[in-house]
Design an enzyme around this catalytic site. Structure first.
Site, PDB file in Angstrom:
ATOM      1  N   ASP A   1       0.903  -1.176   0.073  1.00 48.45           N
ATOM      2  CA  ASP A   1      -0.180   0.031   0.061  1.00 48.45           C
ATOM      3  C   ASP A   1       1.011   0.981   0.266  1.00 48.45           C
ATOM      4  O   ASP A   1       2.161   1.016   0.138  1.00 48.45           O
ATOM      5  CB  ASP A   1      -1.012   0.099   1.225  1.00 48.45           C
TER       6      ASP A   1
HETATM    7  C1  BGC Z   1      -5.133   3.536   0.025  1.00 46.25           C
HETATM    8  C2  BGC Z   1      -5.248   2.522  -1.218  1.00 46.25           C
HETATM    9  C3  BGC Z   1      -4.791   3.059  -2.451  1.00 46.25           C
HETATM   10  C4  BGC Z   1      -3.585   3.882  -2.482  1.00 46.25           C
HETATM   11  C5  BGC Z   1      -3.322   4.580  -3.863  1.00 46.25           C
HETATM   12  C6  BGC Z   1      -3.760   4.355  -0.207  1.00 46.25           C
HETATM   13  O1  BGC Z   1      -3.563   5.511   0.764  1.00 46.25           O
HETATM   14  O2  BGC Z   1      -5.135   2.695   1.307  1.00 46.25           O
HETATM   15  O3  BGC Z   1      -6.501   1.835  -1.065  1.00 46.25           O
HETATM   16  O4  BGC Z   1      -5.178   2.375  -3.486  1.00 46.25           O
HETATM   17  O5  BGC Z   1      -3.761   4.640  -1.482  1.00 46.25           O
HETATM   18  O6  BGC Z   1      -3.866   5.797  -4.049  1.00 46.25           O
END
Ligand code: BGC
Length: 732
Positions: free
Chosen positions: A258
């Site tokens: 993530d």
């Molecule tokens: C979120 C994800 C997301 C990623 C990219 C993160 O902060 O937890 O769900 O896909 O950002 O934007």
């Protein structure tokens, strides 16, 4: 046969093998594993490193969330990545804003889930994206989680099977689907490094099960690990979690971190099994605080010194190449500049909303069924609150829906940001799909007036004078922050979006009009202290760009509601296993163990406000003659279902199993379901084929699934607590 992109690689390889030959070469030519091995052998070390990390936040030429530059000399395409939980979340791309994934789950319709994934995939492909971060399948343990709207509810089988269909749909468009977040990612408060404590049986039977189902059914390209720790280890650095995924479930795709802070250590992440760091950086040693990166120069150095092996790097790269071949991206690289089919997007958005809206209640001691609204004889309706004059609400954060130009609702505290990075706005986005206008269209002869709800006394007076009052209530959920409670927010708990006390407004209106209907657009479950005072309640979730039309069609009976709750609605926050989310705790113990979601209310004998699986219709159904028979790997459950009312409608036959006492399992679990449309008076015999695995428990001592032996009682009905459910049993 050159146009390989029209087939998925595995399917084509098996066709060639079946045929015993291929016009382009030996049978294994199109096997993605074989092709990936061959290409890997041609790569330099720096090219390999280039493929295992992103090029940094903001690097995407298409304004996506992540970007891995391609390698021209080897024909490896660039991978541009977009958030796509609810549609491609990039402003002004023309992408469709779909209803929230929780609304999708409420359809209980796997075909619709497939279409949702496929349409978002088609839009990603049209814009030139190779990958969509759309499949959030973490279980909703706590409905106050700010991203509960982006997940698909509290039952592992429902979430797993719907998530699988969504993934198959997206990948059918030659776009890599990411499933996320792996694992036990259930709250936003202190989410970076929050230590989640749970026992292995709970982890396997609940939180990993949707991933296990989706990996086996849909073969996703990517699995994204989460920000939290599980039992003391960052999930992106957990040998346990990655070993389950890769060694036990045979996942051959890419594990992806993530975005902010999932990785804290190069050696631990690489050796545990992380294959890709996102968003990465051009230079690991020149970092913006909070966006540290580990898989560029640092990984190169660790491989040189032998703390990470070359074989591990090669495995990371092979997984990437294999996935690119398998999804069709090597043979048909992504191209931007395509056209989004807005009509198809809008039509599907409306269908999802209409199939997912749940009619929770439809009469009271003061009123017979108020819905559907019959225009004959109806003179006046007052519509109150929720900005129903201009639009419908969307969730926020990375999983929100794409913003349209010009939010029709001004934020009450503009510029409000949350303190927890990455700084998502606390101001809700609204889509210009006005329920009020759609209601007027459906009932041209009826006088329909609107009041914004801020003046409670005027609203109550208008309700007293109208035949029917429809109050719209909203609750905004976004990534990065949890809701303080399940109570509908007011001007104190959500100063950015609410000008008044919504609960007080509903009570005041209901006191003056027995035919009060409440339409809720929410993150997930909400509490309803006024439930006995109103006639009808409709849960519309975040209904997407056609939400106003969908709501109006349900209110006037042009669509017969058929959604079912994918989460339990409790009566009070205190009834949940975790009565409050601590703002300071750095660890959370999932103390309820297996008793999560409806299992908790069943085990503790707590009556919920509305049980899991609940949802009414404008017609009535009867279940009868359930039978079940055990075959080699499956149990076949059949049941007769009749539409006993006067209008066409859809019902979801839900099969719950009670395991033998020796299993020490919660009182019941969902093992299968089927949604069917029936004409008035029509009956159907439904046959559901249930894999025996749905009856298994995790045997921690032996580290394996085990089917407990004994009698399993099966109940087939229209919710998890349907008094008219029909019963049968099996012996395993
Ligand atoms: C979120 C994800 C997301 C990623 C990219 C993160 O902060 O937890 O769900 O896909 O950002 O934007």
């Amino acid at each position: 046969m050159r146009n390989f992109n029209r087939f998925n690689g595995t399917a084509l390889a098996s066709m060639l093998l079946l045929a015993g030959c291929g016009s382009d070469g030996p049978p294994q030519f199109n096997d993605p594993d074989v092709r990936a091995e061959a290409l890997l052998a041609k790569m330099t070390q720096s090219e390999k490193i280039q493929l295992v990390h992103g090029a940094g936040l903001g690097a995407s030429p298409l304004r996506g969330a992540g970007y891995i530059p391609g390698i021209d000399r080897l024909g490896i395409p660039s991978i541009d990545i977009a958030d796509s939980s609810t549609g491609i979340n990039i402003e002004d791309t023309g992408a469709t804003a779909f209803p929230s994934p929780l609304a999708l789950a409420a359809t209980w319709d796997p075909t619709v889930a497939h279409d949702y994934g496929s349409r978002i995939g088609a839009e990603l492909k049209a814009l030139g994206f190779a990958e969509g971060l759309g499949g959030a399948i973490a279980l909703s343990r706590d409905p106050r989680n700010g991203v509960a709207n982006e997940n698909m509810g509290e039952d592992p089988v429902l979430v797993g099977l719907m998530g699988a269909q969504r993934t198959i749909g997206t990948q059918s468009q030659n776009v890599i689907a990411t499933l996320k977040q792996y694992a036990l990612y259930d709250q936003q408060t202190n989410r970076f490094g929050l230590n989640v404590i749970a026992d292995e049986r709970t982890i396997r039977e609940l939180y990993l099960l949707p991933f296990e189902i989706a990996v086996k059914e849909a073969d996703p390209g990517n699995i994204m690990c989460s920000y939290n720790m599980v039992n003391g280890l960052q999930t992106c650095q957990s040998p346990y979690l990655f070993s389950v995924l890769k060694n036990e479930w045979k996942f051959k795709g890419i594990t992806q971190s993530d975005w902010v802070g999932g990785v804290t250590n190069t050696i631990e992440a690489a050796n545990a099994g992380l294959d890709e760091e996102m968003p990465g950086a051009q230079n690991d040693y020149d970092n913006t605080p909070g966006f540290t990166s580990f898989f560029n120069q640092k990984l190169t150095a660790e491989i040189s010194s032998g703390t990470v092996t070359q074989a591990r790097l090669d495995d990371m790269v092979k997984r990437k190449l294999r996935t690119l071949y398998r999804i069709g991206l090597m043979d048909a690289p992504p191209k931007s500049g395509g056209v989004i089919d807005t009509n198809a997007g809008n039509a599907l958005a409306q269908k999802v909303a209409e199939r997912g809206i749940v009619l929770l209640k439809n009469s009271s001691s003061k009123s017979a069924a108020t819905l559907p609204l019959k225009t004959a004889g109806l003179r006046s309706i007052v519509v109150i609150g929720g900005h129903a004059d201009v639009g419908v609400m969307s969730g926020g954060g990375s999983g929100g829906a794409p913003a349209q130009a010009g939010n029709p609702v001004a934020c009450l505290t503009p510029g409000a940001v949350q303190s927890n990075p990455p700084f998502f706005s606390l101001c809700a986005t609204f889509y210009k799909s006005s329920p009020l206008e759609a209601m007027r269209k459906n009932a041209p002869g009826v006088t329909i007036t609107y009041l914004d709800g801020s003046d409670i006394l005027s609203a109550a007076n208008a309700a007293a004078a109208a035949d029917v009052a429809v109050v719209f209530a909203t609750q905004f959920g976004t990534e990065g922050v949890d809701l303080p409670s399940l109570s509908l927010p007011n001007n104190v708990t959500d100063p950015a979006n609410q000008a008044y006390d919504q609960n007080a407004l509903i009570s005041a209106v209901a006191a003056k009009n027995a035919k009060t209907v409440v339409v809720i657009q929410s993150n997930s479950a909400v509490t309803m202290p006024w439930i006995d005072e109103v006639s009808s309640v409709v849960a519309a979730w975040y209904p997407g760009v056609q939400g106003g039309t969908a709501i109006a069609n349900v209110l006037f009976g042009l669509v017969n509601p058929s959604g079912k709750l994918p989460v339990t609605f409790p009566k009070r926050d205190q009834d949940m296993p975790q009565p409050a989310i601590s703002s300071s705790a750095t660890s959370v113990n999932f103390v309820e163990g297996l008793n999560m979601g409806y299992r908790w209310y069943d085990a503790k004998n707590i009556a919920p406000l509305f049980p899991f699986g609940h949802g009414l219709s404008y017609t009535t159904f009867s279940f009868f003659s359930a039978t079940a028979k055990v075959e080699s790997d499956v149990v076949k459950v059949s049941v007769s279902l009749k539409n006993t009312g006067t209008v066409q409608g859809a019902q979801v036959a839900q099969v719950y199993a009670t395991l033998p006492a020796s299993a020490a399992a919660p009182p019941q679990r969902l093992v299968a379901w089927q949604k069917v449309d029936l004409a008035p008076g029509e009956s159907k015999v439904l046959v559901m084929t249930v894999p025996k695995a749905r009856f298994a428990i995790w045997d921690t001592a032996n580290g394996a699934w085990r089917i407990p032996s004994g009698n399993f009682s099966l109940s087939v009905g229209g919710s998890s607590r349907d008094p008219s459910a029909t019963k049968t049993s099996i012996h395993l």
